[in-house]
Design a protein around this motif. Sequence first.
Motif, PDB file in Angstrom:
ATOM      1  N   LEU A 177       0.830  -1.210   0.000  1.00 16.48           N
ATOM      2  CA  LEU A 177       0.000   0.000   0.000  1.00 16.48           C
ATOM      3  C   LEU A 177       0.862   1.257   0.000  1.00 16.48           C
ATOM      4  O   LEU A 177       0.534   2.248  -0.652  1.00 16.48           O
ATOM      5  N   HIS A 178       1.963   1.212   0.748  1.00 17.54           N
ATOM      6  CA  HIS A 178       2.863   2.368   0.763  1.00 17.54           C
ATOM      7  C   HIS A 178       3.487   2.586  -0.614  1.00 17.54           C
ATOM      8  O   HIS A 178       3.643   3.732  -1.064  1.00 17.54           O
ATOM      9  N   GLU A 179       3.834   1.494  -1.275  1.00 21.18           N
ATOM     10  CA  GLU A 179       4.396   1.597  -2.628  1.00 21.18           C
ATOM     11  C   GLU A 179       3.408   2.257  -3.589  1.00 21.18           C
ATOM     12  O   GLU A 179       3.806   2.931  -4.540  1.00 21.18           O
ATOM     13  N   GLU A 180       2.129   2.050  -3.332  1.00 16.12           N
ATOM     14  CA  GLU A 180       1.089   2.632  -4.189  1.00 16.12           C
ATOM     15  C   GLU A 180       0.662   4.029  -3.700  1.00 16.12           C
ATOM     16  O   GLU A 180      -0.352   4.559  -4.145  1.00 16.12           O
ATOM     17  N   GLU A 181       1.432   4.597  -2.776  1.00 12.81           N
ATOM     18  CA  GLU A 181       1.185   5.947  -2.240  1.00 12.81           C
ATOM     19  C   GLU A 181      -0.227   6.080  -1.637  1.00 12.81           C
ATOM     20  O   GLU A 181      -0.964   7.001  -1.920  1.00 12.81           O
ATOM     21  N   ILE A 182      -0.511   5.096  -0.785  1.00  9.37           N
ATOM     22  CA  ILE A 182      -1.821   5.083  -0.130  1.00  9.37           C
ATOM     23  C   ILE A 182      -2.047   6.324   0.728  1.00  9.37           C
ATOM     24  O   ILE A 182      -3.168   6.772   0.941  1.00  9.37           O
ATOM     25  N   GLU A 183      -0.949   6.912   1.234  1.00  6.04           N
ATOM     26  CA  GLU A 183      -1.052   8.069   2.126  1.00  6.04           C
ATOM     27  C   GLU A 183      -1.796   9.226   1.455  1.00  6.04           C
ATOM     28  O   GLU A 183      -2.611   9.902   2.081  1.00  6.04           O
ATOM     29  N   LYS A 184      -1.507   9.434   0.182  1.00  5.82           N
ATOM     30  CA  LYS A 184      -2.159  10.516  -0.560  1.00  5.82           C
ATOM     31  C   LYS A 184      -3.667  10.310  -0.612  1.00  5.82           C
ATOM     32  O   LYS A 184      -4.454  11.239  -0.409  1.00  5.82           O
ATOM     33  N   CYS A 185      -4.079   9.074  -0.864  1.00  3.84           N
ATOM     34  CA  CYS A 185      -5.513   8.745  -0.933  1.00  3.84           C
ATOM     35  C   CYS A 185      -6.199   9.001   0.406  1.00  3.84           C
ATOM     36  O   CYS A 185      -7.267   9.612   0.470  1.00  3.84           O
ATOM     37  N   LEU A 186      -5.572   8.540   1.500  1.00  3.69           N
ATOM     38  CA  LEU A 186      -6.193   8.674   2.825  1.00  3.69           C
ATOM     39  C   LEU A 186      -6.262  10.132   3.265  1.00  3.69           C
ATOM     40  O   LEU A 186      -7.241  10.556   3.897  1.00  3.69           O
ATOM     41  N   ILE A 187      -5.235  10.905   2.935  1.00  2.00           N
ATOM     42  CA  ILE A 187      -5.255  12.328   3.286  1.00  2.00           C
ATOM     43  C   ILE A 187      -6.381  13.034   2.530  1.00  2.00           C
ATOM     44  O   ILE A 187      -7.059  13.914   3.070  1.00  2.00           O
ATOM     45  N   THR A 188      -6.604  12.620   1.282  1.00  5.11           N
ATOM     46  CA  THR A 188      -7.730  13.167   0.502  1.00  5.11           C
ATOM     47  C   THR A 188      -9.059  12.839   1.175  1.00  5.11           C
ATOM     48  O   THR A 188      -9.946  13.696   1.288  1.00  5.11           O
ATOM     49  N   LEU A 189      -9.190  11.595   1.648  1.00  4.66           N
ATOM     50  CA  LEU A 189     -10.442  11.180   2.302  1.00  4.66           C
ATOM     51  C   LEU A 189     -10.671  11.917   3.621  1.00  4.66           C
ATOM     52  O   LEU A 189     -11.815  12.100   4.044  1.00  4.66           O
TER      53      LEU A 189
END
Length: 831
Positions: A312-324
């Motif tokens: 998930l980190h490789e797929e830059e999950i952080e950006k998605c969660l911050i958007t949510l």
Amino acid sequence: MGKKVKKEVEPPPKDVFDPLSIESKKAATVVLMLNSPEEEVLAKACDAIYKFASKGDENKVTLLSLGAVEPLFKLVSHEDPLVRRNAIMVFGIMASNNDVRKLLRELDVTNSVIARLAPEEDIVVHEFASLCLAHMAVEYTSKVQIFEQGGLEPLIRLLSSPDPDVKKNSVECIYHLVQDFQSRAAVRELNAIPALLELLKSEYPVVQLLALKTFGVISNDRETRIILRENLGLEHLFKILETKEFNDLHVEALAVVANCLEDVDTMQLIQQTGGLKKLLSFAEMTTIPDIQKNAAKAITKAAYDPENRKILHEEEIEKCLITLLGTDNDGAKAAASQAISAMCENLASKDAFGIQGIPQLVQLLSSENEEVKEAAAIALANLTTGSPSNASAVAEAEGIEPLINVLSAKRDGTVANAAAVLTNMAMQEPLRLSIHGVMNAIVEPLQSTNSLVQSKAALTVAALGCDADARTELRIASGLEPLVKLLHSKNDEVRRNACWAVMVCASDELTAVELCRLGALDILEEINLSTGRKNNFSEGALDKLLDNNLSQKYSQMGYLSSSNIITDGFYDYGQVKPGVKLLSLEELSIQELNDHRAIILVNAKLPEVSLSAEDKSQDLYYGRTTSSSSIRKSSKERTRKGKGKKEEDKPKEEEELQTMPKVQQEVIFEKLPWLPPFDSILLDYIIDASKIILPLTTTKEQVVALALFVADKMGGPIERDKLHEFSWELHISEIEFELKCNVVPIGKIKKGTFYHRALLFKVIADRIGIGCSLVRGEYGRAWNEVKLVDDSPQGITGLLLPPQMYIVDLMYQPGCLMKQGSAEADHYQRI
């Protein structure tokens, strides 16, 4: 009933009664017809009842009250296909009523209804039999009956029925059944997965939805997820997610994907096929709150596995969660916060969230939604644990005040995690010094009944209590009492953290004294006697408590080490038994004169108060009201030997005070805080001893000189055989009578015995830097121990010998040093 039922028959033989045409508009009449022996009557009666029951729940209740259910039950298994069909149709719609279902359970109809699912039965029979079972499967008892009576297998077979209603009813019933783990396993064993996947292609949304909901339940089992993956189930799910027309199915499809993502193999497969990127993009782009929420929940489930977190980190999950986090929906915000909490186990993700995520999470702490507030607090707690940079980011985002406010939130999880964040921040001194007002707010969590809240709150006190201002704040806010109560906790972590907090708070005398007053000393002693309850901090807390409340320590343990420096305000109450609480000096001072041992006070400190009148009363004993003559007398004593101001140099306010009326003076003194009496004689002793002793070059010389000085002030040397003639008791009693008080300043004692002299020796030694201990013996004995290095043996130079412990004679031969363990020392200590 509204439906006329006519009975038309063939012309009967001559020996048969002529046919009758029967019509009825009353339900009761038609219910009676259910007992007819004629198939045509039964079929038409069932048909009429079906139409009547279809009009609403009220009619179902009416039929129930008329006793229609029992005869209908018999007709469900009738040999005539039409009668059987019409009877099961009635059962199918009447089972939607709770009271009807209750009676059906009592009649144990499930076996008969399951029999109607047989392949040879008509499709209409399949439809209403499955409908009846779907209604009944809502109840747990019926679930068990359907499963135990073999209902699952025919229901799975009917998933392939050509009739959409049969499919819908069958999958709905299966959905209810698989809420139980036994049915989930049976569905897998009966190879229902392919048939359920086929339903996802149905043209009827309700069938698709029920199939997805069923998958949402059974995919909780890993074995089912494997079969689903092997049957290309993920492709079906992603196809639904990619189809805009199926947006009403996206929430349920995401729930199934969320379960599948728990498996690393599935996660890797989705990543390799590009599905994960699509999923994250889908979660970011959608505006449907439930989809956003379920997407975040899918990430949360997946993130519980370390390999998944890495992917998930490789797929830059952080950006998605911050958007949510920035959505308008509270459910999505809470779910995104929970996903961030789960991803925090990955250190790279934890760092990535810190820059942009923390400010948004801090804002969520002020949300009116309690779930959002709690999820944000948990996320911040996980982000700041072991991460100084994230802890600093919380401070930079102005998170301290919201965190303090959250300590009074409704949810225990919110409070516990807010306390954890503050604890994490307090690990850094610059941040700790910027945190103000927490101790006031932490009092309520300390009183919580939730052990997690208690534990985290005590830990916060331990983290912040190393600052004097914070300890004062906690003491003033009455936070010490609930903290002491936590020492009684049966929860190991709560008790451990409470001991830690007490150990930290006991770092200053005022707080240590208050903790002792509240019973902390007794509880800690009890804890330390128990091997099961003792912990890493309980012994340390006890030592710290006593080291910062030397009056209690000496009374209870009869020993003060060289590191226990006696300060002003110390008093020797005498030996007390464990568990006995010492009264405060103020409380002891107002007691009536008694025949108990006098309390010896050490106080060479001038009171520091703004009103000069208090300065003028510092030789007064334990009263706030006084006379002008007493004030003048006190002033003269202070000015002798050049230590005070001369009479002609008195400040103007002192002169004004002395010219005040007596009543006005009394009012002023009543408003002043209580202060122990200033012992000017002791101050003189310390000054004089410093002048005499400090110039001496060796510690041994200083010890001998101090012993001579103390003995001189306390009545001089006493011959051993004349010790009984040394009337020190009478002398002390006279001082008590003079002061009208049981508390006697040590400077006033001119005839002192062992324990008076040993105490004075320790007091002066501590002030001028001579290391010594104070030990209480039996029968009024006390002595001082000092460590001295002996001279090198004759003829040997440069030999460094270890220090030896000596007892200092203050009574018989003042200045004589007796090696500990020698007969001479033993005689001094015990006889």
